[in-house]
Write a protein that holds these residues in place. Structure first.
Motif, mmCIF file in Angstrom:
data_model
loop_
_atom_site.group_PDB
_atom_site.id
_atom_site.type_symbol
_atom_site.label_atom_id
_atom_site.label_comp_id
_atom_site.label_asym_id
_atom_site.label_seq_id
_atom_site.Cartn_x
_atom_site.Cartn_y
_atom_site.Cartn_z
ATOM 1 N N LYS A 272 0.862 -1.180 0.000
ATOM 2 C CA LYS A 272 0.000 0.000 0.000
ATOM 3 C C LYS A 272 0.896 1.226 0.000
ATOM 4 O O LYS A 272 1.723 1.395 0.898
ATOM 5 C CB LYS A 272 -0.919 0.008 1.230
ATOM 6 N N GLY A 274 1.193 4.978 0.531
ATOM 7 C CA GLY A 274 0.473 6.102 1.109
ATOM 8 C C GLY A 274 -0.857 5.663 1.678
ATOM 9 O O GLY A 274 -1.103 4.478 1.946
ATOM 10 N N ARG A 275 -1.752 6.627 1.857
ATOM 11 C CA ARG A 275 -3.058 6.359 2.445
ATOM 12 C C ARG A 275 -4.143 6.786 1.462
ATOM 13 O O ARG A 275 -4.346 7.979 1.225
ATOM 14 C CB ARG A 275 -3.229 7.117 3.765
ATOM 15 N N GLY A 276 -4.836 5.779 0.899
ATOM 16 C CA GLY A 276 -5.891 6.063 -0.074
ATOM 17 C C GLY A 276 -7.283 5.875 0.471
ATOM 18 O O GLY A 276 -8.248 6.440 -0.054
ATOM 19 N N ASP A 280 -6.187 2.229 5.333
ATOM 20 C CA ASP A 280 -4.753 2.215 5.020
ATOM 21 C C ASP A 280 -3.916 2.811 6.151
ATOM 22 O O ASP A 280 -2.703 2.590 6.197
ATOM 23 C CB ASP A 280 -4.462 2.994 3.735
ATOM 24 N N TYR A 393 -0.144 9.027 -1.702
ATOM 25 C CA TYR A 393 -1.121 8.265 -2.475
ATOM 26 C C TYR A 393 -1.616 9.088 -3.667
ATOM 27 O O TYR A 393 -1.732 8.570 -4.785
ATOM 28 C CB TYR A 393 -2.293 7.862 -1.592
ATOM 29 N N ILE A 397 -0.093 7.232 -6.818
ATOM 30 C CA ILE A 397 -1.127 6.313 -7.295
ATOM 31 C C ILE A 397 -2.151 7.023 -8.176
ATOM 32 O O ILE A 397 -2.487 6.541 -9.259
ATOM 33 C CB ILE A 397 -1.840 5.626 -6.101
#
Length: 703
Positions: A272, A274-276, A280, A393, A397
């Motif tokens: 994973k 980052g934080r999406g 997360d 993220y 991403i």
């Protein structure tokens, strides 16, 4: 006796059942987060000391003197008055119950009553603060803007109920002869005198009513705490214990997934980045969200919020917490979710209001990563880490970030500097110096070299920052310090890329630099940029690059103290000093720049109201220097106004980013006629050079 025992036990069992169910839910939700990075449990001694200092000693809260003292009284009041809860539960079984060993000592009764009175006084202080600082009176300038004020007032009311029912019970207990203390409990004795005319029978009833009411209110308060922002009463010690030590400032954490660092050269499919989505975040992130006290100390110091930007660190954490709680049924048991929960689960973590986003993109990109929120937070929430993780993220991403930053990233990739000037321009700053600057052109550093001078992108390419680099070089030469530079071999440290969220580019640049530095046998580095100082000293060790890194103010201050630099020529000026965030707050370098200024004859230093740990950002951090500032007022102009208000002729700083931003701010104010034309913005080193340069010697720069 039987009736009050049955009622008391029934109330306790009901409260513990409700509280236990809530604790189980919160525990499951917290542990549904990702594993945290290694090290959260290392350094037990330091963590224990933090608990003593920040929880028991209330160190951060006491920085805000009046509310801090009131909170100190309430915290220690409930800590000490836990003894009265023990006494109350014991009295359900035995009216003459007292705590073994110390239960009849007069000092305990006096201590309990002292804190009952102290808590009542603190409640009055809190009420006045909330009324005078209310959002209705102060708007977004109120640190309670956006906080849940209704529950906050309810909590104050409940604490008041705990205190008066306790006094009622204790006063009646004195009159019935069941009080464990013969003297010392002065407040309880005063209540007893008020109740005495009612007679023994009435006091018997009041004792039972007061006892059940006191225990009932305490147990109701327990349940209320678990369902409100006052959950921090239980979570704050955990959050402090597991926080980054010594503080969540300086180095950013690498990208972690599943508790291990992501290898961007060979990432796993399940990594994973980052934080999406809310799940997360790590369990420490979940703990951060639940620990927020909604006190607003972070927002009161946030430069983005204070200049009209949408970022409010408190509201950001509250938004993430509320989203996690609303999504909890989905996260913990997707088979029992309703339409509202599924709708919450489908919201994007970062998105515009039209998209239903939890965090607006303008909130995310307003952050200058100055760390003021982390510095102020009394429960050690790590705001900057969470913001950068969400940026990672978005960048890596989603490829969603401010378009102005594209140019900076492209220049870093192609030319190794944010301006895109390239290696050929790296030595332009040396032109006209009265001595030759030694350049390392491959190979190892010669044995006589004391330091590698890391010039930095700004120091080599920005016209104003070049003056600082030249001044530092002259001062080192004057002091007999042998140094070399990398010249065209030097590339950007990657600080701006990392704080923007482009971790891959940061690692590429950093690994290249580490390889060059290690190949040259570099051990000691002196830098003129606070951001380079932070990256090289705090973040390069994550990639194997371990060096002794000094900021130029640290080295110059030492050279002055050793007598190798003698500032003997007066510089008649009124000066104010701006603490760069990445030098001061992030790295605690506060004194060396001031020591230098204090040793320059003729200078009169006047501090701005916000300085040292509370210094107000210049607006350049977090890669914001490379993005347009179109919302609210400009941060650099706000800081410039504070500097000009001191009446200074010279605004001194110790970071090229700060000097660029403050120079722009003073230029704007001069155009508006709001600043004297002769006000200068200069690096501390240039003031020192004016004092050191022998009389009659030609200046190497246009002053």
């Amino acid at each position: 006796m039987t009736v009050r025992l049955v009622l008391g036990v029934a109330i306790a069992l009901a409260a513990f059942a409700v509280a236990g169910r809530r604790i189980l839910l919160l525990g499951r939700l917290g542990m549904s987060g990702q594993p945290a990075e290694p090290g959260r449990t290392r350094g037990v001694g330091g963590r224990a000391l933090a608990l003593v200092s920040e929880v028991l000693g209330q160190r951060k809260l006491l920085k805000w003197t009046v509310p801090g003292a009131a909170h100190f009284a309430v915290f220690w009041g409930f800590t000490i008055l836990f003894a009265t809860i023990v006494e109350g539960f014991g009295a359900l079984f035995d009216r003459d119950f007292h705590i073994p060993l110390i239960g009849t000592h007069a000092w305990l009764g006096f201590l309990e009553d002292t804190f009952i009175v102290a808590v009542l006084c603190a409640l009055a202080v809190f009420a006045v603060i909330r009324l005078t600082q209310s959002p209705q009176r102060r708007g977004r300038r109120s640190r309670f803007f956006g906080s849940h004020l209704g529950p906050a007032w309810l909590v104050l009311f409940m604490i008041f109920n705990v205190m008066w029912t306790l006094l009622l019970y204790r006063g009646a207990q004195i009159n019935t002869g069941n009080f464990p203390f013969s003297y010392g409990a002065f407040a309880s004795e005063a209540v007893a005198r008020l109740l005495a005319p009612a007679g023994r029978t009435a006091n018997d009833v009041l004792e039972t009513v007061g006892l059940l009411a006191s225990l009932g209110v305490v147990l109701a308060f327990l349940v209320l705490v678990l369902y409100s922002k006052h959950l921090h009463i239980f979570l704050a010690p955990l959050n402090v214990a597991f926080s980054r030590r010594p503080r969540a400032l300086g180095a950013l954490l690498p990208v972690y997934s599943g508790g291990r660092e992501v290898d961007f050269e060979d990432p796993d499919e399940d990594d994973k980045i980052g934080r999406g989505v809310i799940e997360d975040f790590t369990w420490k992130g979940m703990l951060d969200f639940g620990t927020c006290t909604e006190c607003g100390r972070c927002q009161s110091q946030c430069p983005a919020w204070n200049t009209g930007k949408p970022l409010n660190p408190k509201l950001l954490i509250m938004g993430l917490r509320d989203h996690a709680m609303a999504k909890a049924p989905y996260l913990l048991d997707a088979g029992q979710t309703n339409a509202d929960v599924l709708a919450e689960a489908g919201r994007p973590l970062v998105g515009t209001p039209d998209e239903g986003g939890v965090i607006d993109p303008d909130v995310l990109w307003s952050c200058v990563t100055c760390g003021a929120c982390v510095e102020q937070c009394p429960v050690d929430i790590e705001h900057v880490d969470h913001i950068v993780d969400m940026r990672r993220y978005q960048v890596l991403i989603e490829s969603q970030f401010p378009k102005e930053a594209h140019t900076m990233l492209r220049n870093l990739e192609r030319a190794g500097d944010p301006w895109g000037r390239g290696a050929r321009a790296r030595l332009e700053w040396t032109a006209g110096l009265p001595f030759e600057v030694r350049v390392l052109d491959g190979g190892k550093l010669p044995a006589d070299i004391e330091y590698l001078l890391w010039v930095g992108c700004a120091g080599a390419l920005d016209e104003n920052a070049k003056k600082t680099t030249r001044a530092v070089a002259e001062l080192l030469h004057e002091a007999g310090v042998e140094f070399m530079v990398l010249g065209g071999e030097e590339t950007c440290t990657g600080d701006a890329a990392r704080r923007l969220g482009q971790e891959v580019l940061f690692q590429e640049l950093a690994k290249q630099n580490v390889e060059k530095l290690d190949a040259a046998g570099v051990k000691r580095i002196v830098v003129t940029c606070a951001h380079c100082f932070n990256a090289l000293g705090n973040e390069y060790p994550q990639l194997g690059g371990v060096y002794e890194v000094l900021h130029h103010t640290q080295l110059l201050s030492r050279l002055v103290a050793e007598g190798r630099l003698v500032p003997e020529h007066p510089v008649e000026a009124a000066v104010t000093y701006h603490d760069p965030c990445y030098l001061g707050r992030h790295n605690r370098v506060f004194d060396p720049p001031r020591d230098i200024l204090g040793n320059v004859p003729g200078l009169q230093l006047t501090e701005m109201p916000r300085h040292r740990e509370t210094s107000f950002c210049c607006g350049a951090g977090g890669a914001r220097m490379w993005m347009e500032e179109t919302i609210g007022t400009r941060i650099n102009e706000t800081r410039t106004d504070e500097a000009l208000a001191t009446g200074a002729d010279v605004i001194a700083a110790a970071c090229p980013y700060c000097i660029v931003m403050l120079t722009d701010g003073t230029a704007t104010r001069k155009q508006e006629g709001r600043a004297p034309e002769d006000v200068q913005v200069v690096d501390v080193s240039r003031l020192l050079l004016r004092a050191v340069r022998p009389a009659g010697s030609p200046p190497s720069e246009k002053e």
